[in-house]
Design an enzyme around this catalytic site. Structure first.
Site, PDB file in Angstrom:
ATOM      1  N   ASN A 112      66.780  99.450  36.172  1.00  0.00           N
ATOM      2  CA  ASN A 112      65.644  98.754  36.774  1.00  0.00           C
ATOM      3  C   ASN A 112      64.382  99.570  36.534  1.00  0.00           C
ATOM      4  O   ASN A 112      64.445 100.791  36.375  1.00  0.00           O
ATOM      5  CB  ASN A 112      65.882  98.606  38.283  1.00  0.00           C
ATOM      6  CG  ASN A 112      64.752  97.884  38.978  1.00  0.00           C
ATOM      7  OD1 ASN A 112      64.206  96.900  38.465  1.00  0.00           O
ATOM      8  ND2 ASN A 112      64.355  98.363  40.141  1.00  0.00           N
ATOM      9  N   HIS A 114      60.692 100.400  38.346  1.00  0.00           N
ATOM     10  CA  HIS A 114      60.041 100.297  39.655  1.00  0.00           C
ATOM     11  C   HIS A 114      58.643 100.914  39.557  1.00  0.00           C
ATOM     12  O   HIS A 114      58.480 101.996  38.983  1.00  0.00           O
ATOM     13  CB  HIS A 114      60.891 101.024  40.699  1.00  0.00           C
ATOM     14  CG  HIS A 114      60.332 100.923  42.081  1.00  0.00           C
ATOM     15  ND1 HIS A 114      60.442  99.772  42.823  1.00  0.00           N
ATOM     16  CD2 HIS A 114      59.625 101.798  42.823  1.00  0.00           C
ATOM     17  CE1 HIS A 114      59.829  99.955  43.988  1.00  0.00           C
ATOM     18  NE2 HIS A 114      59.326 101.177  44.013  1.00  0.00           N
ATOM     19  N   SER A 141      59.006 104.322  37.322  1.00  0.00           N
ATOM     20  CA  SER A 141      60.295 104.995  37.115  1.00  0.00           C
ATOM     21  C   SER A 141      61.321 103.992  36.608  1.00  0.00           C
ATOM     22  O   SER A 141      61.364 102.852  37.085  1.00  0.00           O
ATOM     23  CB  SER A 141      60.839 105.545  38.447  1.00  0.00           C
ATOM     24  OG  SER A 141      59.847 106.207  39.191  1.00  0.00           O
ATOM     25  N   ASP A 150      66.534 100.927  44.926  1.00  0.00           N
ATOM     26  CA  ASP A 150      65.644 101.850  44.197  1.00  0.00           C
ATOM     27  C   ASP A 150      66.062 103.322  44.338  1.00  0.00           C
ATOM     28  O   ASP A 150      65.210 104.219  44.376  1.00  0.00           O
ATOM     29  CB  ASP A 150      64.182 101.691  44.666  1.00  0.00           C
ATOM     30  CG  ASP A 150      63.654 100.285  44.432  1.00  0.00           C
ATOM     31  OD1 ASP A 150      64.076  99.658  43.448  1.00  0.00           O
ATOM     32  OD2 ASP A 150      62.819  99.823  45.220  1.00  0.00           O
TER      33      ASP A 150
HETATM   34  C1  GRF Z   1      56.824  95.480  37.612  1.00  0.00           C
HETATM   35  O1  GRF Z   1      55.749  96.177  38.197  1.00  0.00           O
HETATM   36  C2  GRF Z   1      58.111  96.226  37.839  1.00  0.00           C
HETATM   37  O2  GRF Z   1      57.934  97.602  37.922  1.00  0.00           O
HETATM   38  C3  GRF Z   1      58.572  95.700  39.172  1.00  0.00           C
HETATM   39  O3  GRF Z   1      58.180  94.342  39.169  1.00  0.00           O
HETATM   40  C4  GRF Z   1      57.083  94.155  38.301  1.00  0.00           C
HETATM   41  C5  GRF Z   1      57.488  93.095  37.341  1.00  0.00           C
HETATM   42  O4  GRF Z   1      56.427  92.682  36.518  1.00  0.00           O
HETATM   43  N1  GRF Z   1      59.991  95.886  39.347  1.00  0.00           N
HETATM   44  P1  GRF Z   1      56.724  91.682  35.332  1.00  0.00           P
HETATM   45  O5  GRF Z   1      57.379  90.440  35.924  1.00  0.00           O
HETATM   46  O6  GRF Z   1      57.599  92.348  34.348  1.00  0.00           O
HETATM   47  O7  GRF Z   1      55.357  91.362  34.764  1.00  0.00           O
END
Ligand code: GRF
Length: 192
Positions: A112, A114, A141, A150
């Site tokens: 994932n 984050h 991260s 997370d």
């Molecule tokens: C990103 O900021 C990611 O870090 C978080 O959710 C957001 C997703 O953005 N998990 P996108 O849908 O890829 O534009």
């Protein structure tokens, strides 16, 4: 993680819920010659997730699965993942928490991204919290997904300096820009 299959790219699914800019970026990355993954499936829990259009454009199979009944949803997804021989999962803005049963089936194979410097600022509203606490830095991260939100082992992080003039919106944009570098870099690291 060891290379999962010799010369072939690892069949990967990306799970999304919304905008899908990371999905777009991962699709681009996966089409590069030296990428270890090939995206074969996009799963969304939202039927109108913007990111689905990137799957359409590249003719990648997409599956919309409602999570109103999470157990049923996960069962459906697992069946599909098995059928498509998916060996790796990237969460990219996927807003549902996967069960421990699901995660165990893909142990060490779900990652994932984050938008914070984990272990700080897990969960939602990271930019808001970071600004409220007058942090000097934030970032993003990439980590393994475990049963704790997370909290899995961090693969890579990237720091971003916060300016006095930054707002939630500018910080989000700045960090997203770094996410597009970091996610592919982390995936390469996993497979090398
Ligand atoms: C990103 O900021 C990611 O870090 C978080 O959710 C957001 C997703 O953005 N998990 P996108 O849908 O890829 O534009």
């Amino acid at each position: 993680m060891k290379k999962l299959i010799g010369l072939d790219k690892t069949k990967t699914a990306v799970f999304i819920s919304g905008t899908g800019s990371n999905l777009k970026n991962l699709i681009k990355f996966s089409s590069e010659k030296n990428s270890p993954i090939t995206i074969k499936l996009v799963v969304s829990n939202k039927k109108n997730a913007n990111g689905l259009k990137y799957a359409d454009r590249k003719k990648i199979e997409k599956k919309i699965i409602s999570f109103i009944k999470p157990k049923k949803a996960e069962k459906k997804i697992l069946t599909l993942l098995t059928k498509r021989e998916i060996k790796f999962i990237c969460l990219a803005g996927f807003m549902k928490i996967l069960s421990s049963k699901f995660i165990k089936k893909f142990k060490g194979k779900i990652v994932n991204i984050h938008p914070s410097l984990l272990p700080k600022y897990k969960g939602l509203y990271t930019h808001k919290k970071v600004l409220k606490n007058n942090e000097k830095f934030s970032g993003c991260s990439v980590h393994y997904v475990t049963t704790k939100l997370d909290s899995g082992k961090i693969i890579l992080k990237k720091k971003v300096k916060i300016m006095k003039t930054d707002t939630e919106k500018t910080l989000k944009i700045k960090i997203l820009r770094e996410e597009y570098n970091l996610y592919p870099k982390a995936i390469k690291k996993i497979f090398n």
